[in-house]
Design an enzyme around this catalytic site. Sequence first.
Site, PDB file in Angstrom:
ATOM      1  N   ARG A 284      -1.027 -12.589   5.959  1.00  0.00           N
ATOM      2  CA  ARG A 284      -1.882 -12.029   6.999  1.00  0.00           C
ATOM      3  C   ARG A 284      -3.084 -12.939   7.173  1.00  0.00           C
ATOM      4  NH1 ARG A 284       1.911  -9.873   8.512  1.00  0.00           N
ATOM      5  NH2 ARG A 284       2.349  -7.657   8.752  1.00  0.00           N
ATOM      6  N   GLN A 313      -4.496 -10.366  16.470  1.00  0.00           N
ATOM      7  CA  GLN A 313      -3.335 -10.843  17.211  1.00  0.00           C
ATOM      8  C   GLN A 313      -3.170 -10.030  18.476  1.00  0.00           C
ATOM      9  OE1 GLN A 313      -0.837 -12.580  13.401  1.00  0.00           O
ATOM     10  NE2 GLN A 313       0.093 -10.976  14.575  1.00  0.00           N
ATOM     11  N   HIS A 332       2.823 -15.589  15.596  1.00  0.00           N
ATOM     12  CA  HIS A 332       3.419 -14.789  14.510  1.00  0.00           C
ATOM     13  C   HIS A 332       4.926 -14.601  14.759  1.00  0.00           C
ATOM     14  CE1 HIS A 332       2.693 -11.102  11.678  1.00  0.00           C
ATOM     15  NE2 HIS A 332       3.788 -11.752  11.380  1.00  0.00           N
TER      16      HIS A 332
HETATM   17  P1  NDP Z   1       6.556  -6.997  -1.278  1.00  0.00           P
HETATM   18  O1  NDP Z   1       6.005  -5.622  -1.311  1.00  0.00           O
HETATM   19  O2  NDP Z   1       7.939  -7.235  -1.761  1.00  0.00           O
HETATM   20  O3  NDP Z   1       5.605  -7.986  -2.077  1.00  0.00           O
HETATM   21  C1  NDP Z   1       4.242  -7.914  -2.050  1.00  0.00           C
HETATM   22  C2  NDP Z   1       3.728  -8.449  -3.361  1.00  0.00           C
HETATM   23  O4  NDP Z   1       2.311  -8.619  -3.265  1.00  0.00           O
HETATM   24  C3  NDP Z   1       4.000  -7.511  -4.519  1.00  0.00           C
HETATM   25  O5  NDP Z   1       4.609  -8.259  -5.552  1.00  0.00           O
HETATM   26  C4  NDP Z   1       2.607  -7.040  -4.892  1.00  0.00           C
HETATM   27  O6  NDP Z   1       2.411  -6.894  -6.266  1.00  0.00           O
HETATM   28  C5  NDP Z   1       1.781  -8.223  -4.508  1.00  0.00           C
HETATM   29  N1  NDP Z   1       0.352  -7.927  -4.415  1.00  0.00           N
HETATM   30  C6  NDP Z   1      -0.260  -6.861  -3.851  1.00  0.00           C
HETATM   31  N2  NDP Z   1      -1.584  -6.971  -3.986  1.00  0.00           N
HETATM   32  C7  NDP Z   1      -1.813  -8.113  -4.643  1.00  0.00           C
HETATM   33  C8  NDP Z   1      -2.992  -8.766  -5.070  1.00  0.00           C
HETATM   34  N3  NDP Z   1      -4.184  -8.213  -4.880  1.00  0.00           N
HETATM   35  N4  NDP Z   1      -2.864  -9.932  -5.710  1.00  0.00           N
HETATM   36  C9  NDP Z   1      -1.636 -10.467  -5.937  1.00  0.00           C
HETATM   37  N5  NDP Z   1      -0.487  -9.891  -5.552  1.00  0.00           N
HETATM   38  C10 NDP Z   1      -0.578  -8.731  -4.917  1.00  0.00           C
HETATM   39  O7  NDP Z   1       6.407  -7.471   0.235  1.00  0.00           O
HETATM   40  P2  NDP Z   1       7.042  -8.728   0.971  1.00  0.00           P
HETATM   41  O8  NDP Z   1       7.131  -9.853   0.020  1.00  0.00           O
HETATM   42  O9  NDP Z   1       8.271  -8.345   1.713  1.00  0.00           O
HETATM   43  O10 NDP Z   1       5.910  -8.992   2.049  1.00  0.00           O
HETATM   44  C11 NDP Z   1       4.605  -9.379   1.647  1.00  0.00           C
HETATM   45  C12 NDP Z   1       3.674  -9.452   2.840  1.00  0.00           C
HETATM   46  O11 NDP Z   1       4.102 -10.484   3.702  1.00  0.00           O
HETATM   47  C13 NDP Z   1       3.679  -8.195   3.730  1.00  0.00           C
HETATM   48  O12 NDP Z   1       2.825  -7.208   3.231  1.00  0.00           O
HETATM   49  C14 NDP Z   1       3.183  -8.751   5.030  1.00  0.00           C
HETATM   50  O13 NDP Z   1       1.775  -8.761   5.056  1.00  0.00           O
HETATM   51  C15 NDP Z   1       3.685 -10.187   5.026  1.00  0.00           C
HETATM   52  N6  NDP Z   1       4.832 -10.346   5.942  1.00  0.00           N
HETATM   53  C16 NDP Z   1       4.702 -11.254   6.969  1.00  0.00           C
HETATM   54  C17 NDP Z   1       5.700 -11.396   7.888  1.00  0.00           C
HETATM   55  C18 NDP Z   1       5.611 -12.400   8.975  1.00  0.00           C
HETATM   56  O14 NDP Z   1       6.340 -12.299   9.966  1.00  0.00           O
HETATM   57  N7  NDP Z   1       4.757 -13.399   8.869  1.00  0.00           N
HETATM   58  C19 NDP Z   1       6.919 -10.571   7.846  1.00  0.00           C
HETATM   59  C20 NDP Z   1       7.000  -9.745   6.655  1.00  0.00           C
HETATM   60  C21 NDP Z   1       5.960  -9.609   5.784  1.00  0.00           C
HETATM   61  P3  NDP Z   1       2.876  -5.674  -7.104  1.00  0.00           P
HETATM   62  O15 NDP Z   1       3.862  -4.925  -6.278  1.00  0.00           O
HETATM   63  O16 NDP Z   1       3.451  -6.378  -8.292  1.00  0.00           O
HETATM   64  O17 NDP Z   1       1.644  -4.914  -7.379  1.00  0.00           O
END
Ligand code: NDP
Length: 399
Positions: A284, A313, A332
């Site tokens: 993001r 956006q 995006h």
């Molecule tokens: P997941 O939920 O699989 O992964 C998110 C990860 O981020 C989890 O492992 C979580 O950790 C970790 N996390 C949360 N907060 C923190 C923090 N403060 N510091 C470090 N790690 C943290 O989601 P996805 O991988 O599928 O997607 C991730 C993000 O990517 C989405 O939330 C979205 O914002 C973005 N995205 C962008 C897209 C695009 O088109 N550009 C499309 C899809 C997603 P834990 O669960 O271990 O606490």
Amino acid sequence: MKILCVLYDDPKGGMPKRYPLSNLPKLDKYPDGMSLPSPKGRDFTPGQLLGCVSGELGLRKFLESNGHEFIVTSSKDGPGNEADKHIVDADIVISQPFFPYYLTREKIKTAKNLKMAITAGIGSDHVDLQAAMDHKIDVVEVTYCNSRSVAEHIVMMIISMVRDYHNQHRIVNEGGWNIADAVQRSYDVEGMHIGTVAAGRIGLDALRKMKPFGVHLHYFDRHRLSTAIEQELNLTFHTSVESMVKVCDVVTINCPLHPETENLFDTAMINKMKKGAYIVNTARGKICNREAIAAALTSGQLSGYAGDVWFPQPAPNDHIWRTMPNHGMTPHTSGTSLSAQTRYADGVREILECYFDKKPIRQQYLIVQNGELAGVGKHSYSKGSATSGSEEAARYKKQ
Ligand code: NDP
């Protein structure tokens, strides 16, 4: 029920008459075994444009034949926009992160009938999650639908930025052949240290996809991966973002945007990075400080910045990331390939079918339920809101 759906504009030349591929490869399930979206029915052709206004996520026939009112618009920002007119009596709102309808607390207050906000994609930070909790509005997203699409985009961006593809492609388009100009910023990725902030579905897949390039892999996450995965990828785990960015040539950001991660890459953090490192942010825009990134590219503290996420956006036409040096930005798009659109359109329909049939929505899709963070949301998000400043989106003027 009244369902409001906010989607991006159609192609300037109208909907495509034909597509490059006549069908999509068949995928059986996601890598962790989770099944792909599985609605009872589908009223669209897989691989066609569904995420724009005329694509309607393939939902019109299904919704209208069940007696629902279905409003689809791309008018979402600024005074008098269509979405704001309909939100006041809508029961369900569907919006996409690529072209988000920012559901701020003020808007949620006007939405007297609203019961559910569906994100056709992943990442529900365009909804004020705290306000959704306070007003008992459920928030759901189509977990995993485009995670692997984004991981592919990350690999593309790492390679194209380190090798300086954009510059070389431009030289060809301009009729040039100056090899020295083309390679003066071009390196091999092999041997580099690549780190991800968050190793969830996208972050871990990006690490896996980078492994064959002969690189050293690092990660930081709030929860540690299994020893088996760490060994498989020869991963170095860091207990803080600072510790990781100090040693990485390329940092990819893959955590959700929530109050904990907003502005994480500010001047102080960027100055802790290895000099001349690259950032790829497909998570993001607001996780990176807009001015700090542009300044670091100008000074050379960063050699490149690529990604597809901006704030807000659409990004205002004069957003500094459009013109800063050595960037490889796209709009995006990483999670809205035609392949991903089929999955998230199916996912939205599955969610709606469950909702109308009073059946439980998959835990993996839940972000907020009954006034609390729930399901995936409970694991990945924190309470609070990250929507402030979103009114700036109204400054964008269509070209
Ligand atoms: P997941 O939920 O699989 O992964 C998110 C990860 O981020 C989890 O492992 C979580 O950790 C970790 N996390 C949360 N907060 C923190 C923090 N403060 N510091 C470090 N790690 C943290 O989601 P996805 O991988 O599928 O997607 C991730 C993000 O990517 C989405 O939330 C979205 O914002 C973005 N995205 C962008 C897209 C695009 O088109 N550009 C499309 C899809 C997603 P834990 O669960 O271990 O606490």
